[in-house]
Design a protein around this motif. Structure first.
Motif, mmCIF file in Angstrom:
data_model
loop_
_atom_site.group_PDB
_atom_site.id
_atom_site.type_symbol
_atom_site.label_atom_id
_atom_site.label_comp_id
_atom_site.label_asym_id
_atom_site.label_seq_id
_atom_site.Cartn_x
_atom_site.Cartn_y
_atom_site.Cartn_z
ATOM 1 N N ILE A 1 28.734 32.790 47.100
ATOM 2 C CA ILE A 1 27.539 32.071 47.569
ATOM 3 C C ILE A 1 27.813 31.399 48.905
ATOM 4 N N ARG A 2 28.974 30.782 49.008
ATOM 5 C CA ARG A 2 29.330 30.003 50.201
ATOM 6 C C ARG A 2 29.396 30.869 51.461
ATOM 7 N N TYR A 3 29.913 32.084 51.324
ATOM 8 C CA TYR A 3 30.094 32.948 52.501
ATOM 9 C C TYR A 3 28.975 33.967 52.664
ATOM 10 N N GLY B 1 18.616 30.132 48.826
ATOM 11 C CA GLY B 1 17.697 31.228 48.557
ATOM 12 C C GLY B 1 18.413 32.498 48.127
ATOM 13 N N ILE B 2 19.582 32.328 47.531
ATOM 14 C CA ILE B 2 20.379 33.479 47.084
ATOM 15 C C ILE B 2 20.080 33.758 45.612
ATOM 16 N N SER B 3 19.766 35.002 45.317
ATOM 17 C CA SER B 3 19.506 35.382 43.922
ATOM 18 C C SER B 3 20.786 35.949 43.310
ATOM 19 N N ILE B 4 21.054 35.566 42.072
ATOM 20 C CA ILE B 4 22.223 36.084 41.357
ATOM 21 C C ILE B 4 21.741 37.129 40.364
ATOM 22 N N GLN B 5 22.073 38.362 40.638
ATOM 23 C CA GLN B 5 21.671 39.479 39.786
ATOM 24 C C GLN B 5 22.786 39.749 38.776
ATOM 25 N N THR B 6 22.441 39.753 37.495
ATOM 26 C CA THR B 6 23.468 39.922 36.464
ATOM 27 C C THR B 6 23.257 41.190 35.644
ATOM 28 N N ASN B 7 24.353 41.750 35.229
ATOM 29 C CA ASN B 7 24.346 42.882 34.295
ATOM 30 C C ASN B 7 25.397 42.554 33.237
ATOM 31 N N LEU B 8 24.958 41.968 32.125
ATOM 32 C CA LEU B 8 25.863 41.485 31.091
ATOM 33 C C LEU B 8 25.734 42.321 29.827
ATOM 34 N N PRO B 9 26.792 42.418 29.046
ATOM 35 C CA PRO B 9 26.732 43.188 27.797
ATOM 36 C C PRO B 9 25.712 42.586 26.825
ATOM 37 N N GLU B 10 25.070 43.447 26.059
ATOM 38 C CA GLU B 10 24.096 42.967 25.074
ATOM 39 C C GLU B 10 24.784 42.194 23.958
ATOM 40 N N LYS B 11 25.966 42.655 23.559
ATOM 41 C CA LYS B 11 26.713 41.971 22.506
ATOM 42 C C LYS B 11 27.687 40.971 23.123
ATOM 43 N N ASP B 12 27.853 39.843 22.440
ATOM 44 C CA ASP B 12 28.798 38.835 22.913
ATOM 45 C C ASP B 12 30.229 39.382 22.903
ATOM 46 N N ILE B 13 31.010 38.938 23.870
ATOM 47 C CA ILE B 13 32.407 39.350 23.963
ATOM 48 C C ILE B 13 33.289 38.216 23.443
ATOM 49 N N ASP C 1 29.076 40.338 46.815
ATOM 50 C CA ASP C 1 28.140 39.583 47.652
ATOM 51 C C ASP C 1 27.737 40.398 48.876
ATOM 52 N N GLN C 2 26.804 39.871 49.634
ATOM 53 C CA GLN C 2 26.349 40.496 50.882
ATOM 54 C C GLN C 2 26.672 39.564 52.046
ATOM 55 N N GLY C 3 27.883 39.011 51.989
ATOM 56 C CA GLY C 3 28.281 37.989 52.944
ATOM 57 C C GLY C 3 28.942 38.518 54.194
ATOM 58 N N ILE C 4 29.763 37.655 54.807
ATOM 59 C CA ILE C 4 30.341 37.966 56.122
ATOM 60 C C ILE C 4 31.449 39.004 56.042
ATOM 61 N N GLY C 5 32.049 39.170 54.859
ATOM 62 C CA GLY C 5 33.103 40.167 54.703
ATOM 63 C C GLY C 5 34.459 39.663 55.178
ATOM 64 N N ILE C 6 35.484 40.445 54.880
ATOM 65 C CA ILE C 6 36.870 40.099 55.229
ATOM 66 C C ILE C 6 37.505 41.297 55.919
ATOM 67 N N GLU C 7 38.226 41.044 57.002
ATOM 68 C CA GLU C 7 38.907 42.130 57.702
ATOM 69 C C GLU C 7 39.961 42.767 56.800
ATOM 70 N N GLU C 8 40.151 44.067 56.946
ATOM 71 C CA GLU C 8 41.078 44.807 56.093
ATOM 72 C C GLU C 8 42.493 44.244 56.162
ATOM 73 N N ASP C 9 42.914 43.822 57.358
ATOM 74 C CA ASP C 9 44.268 43.290 57.535
ATOM 75 C C ASP C 9 44.496 41.993 56.759
ATOM 76 N N HIS C 10 43.405 41.317 56.374
ATOM 77 C CA HIS C 10 43.513 40.026 55.698
ATOM 78 C C HIS C 10 43.376 40.120 54.183
ATOM 79 N N LEU C 11 43.019 41.295 53.674
ATOM 80 C CA LEU C 11 42.674 41.403 52.251
ATOM 81 C C LEU C 11 43.805 40.985 51.321
ATOM 82 N N LEU C 12 45.040 41.374 51.626
ATOM 83 C CA LEU C 12 46.155 41.021 50.750
ATOM 84 C C LEU C 12 46.559 39.564 50.910
ATOM 85 N N ALA C 13 46.310 39.000 52.094
ATOM 86 C CA ALA C 13 46.775 37.642 52.386
ATOM 87 C C ALA C 13 45.859 36.554 51.836
#
Length: 253
Positions: free
Chosen positions: A164-166, A131-143, A190-202
């Protein structure tokens, strides 16, 4: 003349010796890294293989005392452990391929926007199931961009699938794409569980796992993001992440 020739020769010998020493150091680092990676692989395989062996032994030794329900439960444990082991080996083979100096890519100037739409179509089913919606904001012109279609699609799919998974059910994943100067920017939030700051680089390190199990109860391997980062590196790109526990993560490519 002879002295000048001797001096120049000595300088060349010293220069070549320093280059050789540098290459030897690079080789030693690669060997050490490979040894460490294989140790991690063995460590991660020991538990699921051990579980499969133990439960198989239990069944064989006490089969006459097993009820159908108990037998089904234990066979399911063996199946899950075996499946994880196979997935781990397949992921490691893929990870190892990206570390190879013989890696072959197929770059061509092609429609990046079209690839994004194809990726969205493939991940839509998994999003719909939660039940997750994917909201997109894409350029009008092809890249148009010079890239390997298969590899770049895989990397972006990995990030979207993780989002989606988390994520919890009935939330949103946002995909924004825009061009800035000579760059293409892809932002996946996403609006998921998030990641602790100490783990972001790892999280881009091989076999690093923040949560042993994701929201879909699948055991995590810890090679998806390292593979993804490697693909972006090859495309002269980079991937960064910002996150807050309980609020979600934003990956910027």
């Amino acid at each position: 003349m002879v002295n000048n020739y001797t001096d120049n020769l000595e300088e060349k010998v010293v220069e070549l010796s320093l280059k050789l020493k540098g290459k030897n150091k690079e080789l030693e680092d690669i060997i050490e890294l490979n040894n460490l990676t294989f140790k991690k692989l063995i460590h991660n395989l020991k538990n699921p293989v051990g579980v499969s062996f133990s439960f198989s032994e239990m069944i064989l030794e006490g089969l006459q005392n097993y009820t159908p329900d108990k037998l089904e439960r234990h066979i399911e444990i063996i199946k899950n452990s075996s499946e994880f082991s196979l997935n781990l080996l397949n992921s490691f083979a893929e990870f190892h391929r990206y570390q190879s100096t013989d890696l072959k890519l197929y770059f061509a100037n092609q429609n990046f926007s079209k690839v994004i739409l194809e990726v969205l179509e493939k991940v839509k089913k998994k999003a719909d199931e939660k039940g997750i919606s994917i909201q997109t904001n894409l350029p009008e012109k092809d890249i148009e961009y010079y890239f390997d279609k298969t590899e770049l699609a895989k990397a972006i799919s990995n990030v979207l699938n993780n989002a989606i998974r988390y994520s919890s059910e009935s939330t949103s994943v946002h995909l924004n794409i825009f061009e800035s100067k000579n760059e293409i920017n892809v932002i996946i939030a996403d609006q998921g569980i998030g990641i602790e700051e100490d783990h972001l680089l790892a999280i881009f390190n091989d076999f690093f796992v923040v949560n042993t199990y994701s929201n879909d109860t699948k055991k995590c391997i810890g090679l998806g993001l390292p593979i993804t980062k490697r693909i972006f590196d090859i495309h002269n790109g980079k991937i960064t992440v910002e996150s807050q526990i309980g609020k979600g993560s934003t990956f910027t490519i």
